[in-house]
Design a protein around this motif. Sequence first.
Motif, short mmCIF file in Angstrom:
data_model
loop_
_atom_site.label_atom_id
_atom_site.label_comp_id
_atom_site.label_asym_id
_atom_site.label_seq_id
_atom_site.Cartn_x
_atom_site.Cartn_y
_atom_site.Cartn_z
N LYS A 115 0.69 -0.84 0.12
CA LYS A 115 0.13 0.00 0.18
C LYS A 115 0.70 0.95 0.15
N LEU A 116 0.78 2.05 -1.05
CA LEU A 116 1.39 3.33 -1.38
C LEU A 116 1.15 3.91 0.57
N PRO A 117 1.51 5.10 0.94
CA PRO A 117 1.23 6.14 2.03
C PRO A 117 0.11 6.71 1.12
N ARG A 118 -0.71 7.88 2.29
CA ARG A 118 -1.65 8.27 2.10
C ARG A 118 -1.09 9.25 1.85
N ARG A 119 -1.62 9.93 0.30
CA ARG A 119 -0.95 11.38 -0.01
C ARG A 119 -1.52 12.34 1.02
N PRO A 120 -0.56 13.21 1.66
CA PRO A 120 -0.75 14.71 2.68
C PRO A 120 -2.01 15.75 1.85
N ALA A 121 -2.83 16.19 2.59
CA ALA A 121 -3.45 16.73 2.34
C ALA A 121 -2.75 18.49 1.78
N SER A 122 -2.04 18.34 3.02
CA SER A 122 -1.15 19.27 2.31
C SER A 122 0.09 19.91 2.55
N THR A 123 0.70 20.52 1.88
CA THR A 123 1.96 20.50 2.65
C THR A 123 2.29 21.13 4.07
N LEU A 124 1.50 21.47 4.72
CA LEU A 124 1.09 21.78 6.05
C LEU A 124 1.06 20.97 7.45
N ALA A 125 1.58 20.92 8.26
CA ALA A 125 1.17 19.77 9.35
C ALA A 125 -0.17 19.67 9.87
N GLU A 126 -0.74 17.97 9.46
CA GLU A 126 -2.01 18.35 9.66
C GLU A 126 -1.83 17.55 11.97
N LYS A 127 -2.78 18.44 12.37
CA LYS A 127 -2.55 17.53 13.67
C LYS A 127 -4.41 18.39 14.78
N ASP A 163 -12.65 18.86 20.25
CA ASP A 163 -11.36 18.05 19.96
C ASP A 163 -11.49 19.19 18.23
N VAL A 164 -9.98 19.70 17.84
CA VAL A 164 -10.03 20.88 16.88
C VAL A 164 -9.09 20.40 16.02
N PHE A 165 -9.57 20.23 15.31
CA PHE A 165 -8.53 19.68 13.59
C PHE A 165 -7.59 21.26 13.04
N TYR A 166 -6.10 21.15 12.67
CA TYR A 166 -6.18 21.90 12.40
C TYR A 166 -3.89 21.52 11.21
N ARG A 167 -4.25 22.86 10.90
CA ARG A 167 -3.08 22.78 9.95
C ARG A 167 -1.78 24.22 10.51
N GLU A 168 -0.63 23.40 10.55
CA GLU A 168 0.55 24.48 10.65
C GLU A 168 1.96 24.45 10.32
N SER A 169 2.14 25.07 10.27
CA SER A 169 3.70 25.25 9.40
C SER A 169 4.60 24.58 9.54
N PRO A 170 4.85 23.58 8.90
CA PRO A 170 5.80 22.68 9.96
C PRO A 170 7.07 22.61 10.50
N ASP A 171 8.14 23.69 9.68
CA ASP A 171 8.95 24.49 10.28
C ASP A 171 9.49 26.05 10.09
#
Length: 299
Positions: free
Chosen positions: A14-26, A34-42
């Motif tokens: 199985k190929l890894p799921r393609r991330p929905a974003s280049t931002l980190a999903e947290k 429960d709050v889902f958000y995306r954040e600059s990875p670095d």
Amino acid sequence: MDASPIDPSAKPRKLPRRPASTLAEKWTTVDGVDVFYRESPDPPADARVMAHVHGFGLSGRYLLPTAERLADEFHTYVPDLPGFGRSGKAKGMLDIPDLAHAALRFFDDRGVDKATLVGNSMGCPVIIEFAHRYPERIDRAVLVSPAGGLYNQPLRRAIGQLSSDAPREPFKMATVAVPDYVRFGVPSTLRMFRALTQYPSLQRLLEMRIPTLVVLGQRDPLLPHAHRVDEVASQTDSHVLVVLLEGAAHAINYSHPGQLAHVIRAFMDDRPIENDPAWPGHVRLYEVHRGKHHPPAKA
């Protein structure tokens, strides 16, 4: 050397799921939700914080094309507010003040003292209310295609405006928006629409005393003509800069991310709003209004 024989009984890898974003999903939990958000990875250590606030019934997914273009320069957050997208629901139905408070509590949870807020559609009244209630926590405001108020009433008119807008947006926008709308549901839509259209967006906008950028799409059926916006904005001694993006409709954050990121950078650095000669001929930016007390552009 011969290749190893293929075992026909082996399961395909199985190929890894393609991330929905280049931002980190947290995920985080704010006031029991429960709050889902995306954040600059670095993000750079000294980067200014920028948060993107989504529109009516939607998650933050459609804001990602613009947010990703700014994530290397700004410490970027793209949350799904409580009740929207992948985040959990708070008790009771949230209105505009509740959503502004939810944004504040999210920043408290993330240790963010002050941020620039970039909103689209309903996200703009949320930002306006945030600035009204918590002025010490917002640096600047970017309001893209602000929605709500008399121009979108009654509901049948707003539905007609959305229907007119749909064919003006990229086809892929539907693959993002439709699942979000279905998840949000009809009862929530009716309650949230009432809260949105009753909110005094214009009055609060003209009371704001922070640098504010308003970006309008020339093809947006949900907004009055830019000349009407200029007429209203000119009535007050404001900090509002209004820019018209030719060729764009309502979901500018998704359809024209390069141009929007370009104008946001210029606004953040107090530089002139200029067109990029590499853009298509039908895409141009026009300054419609510059408030008397808006910071002068640095040449």
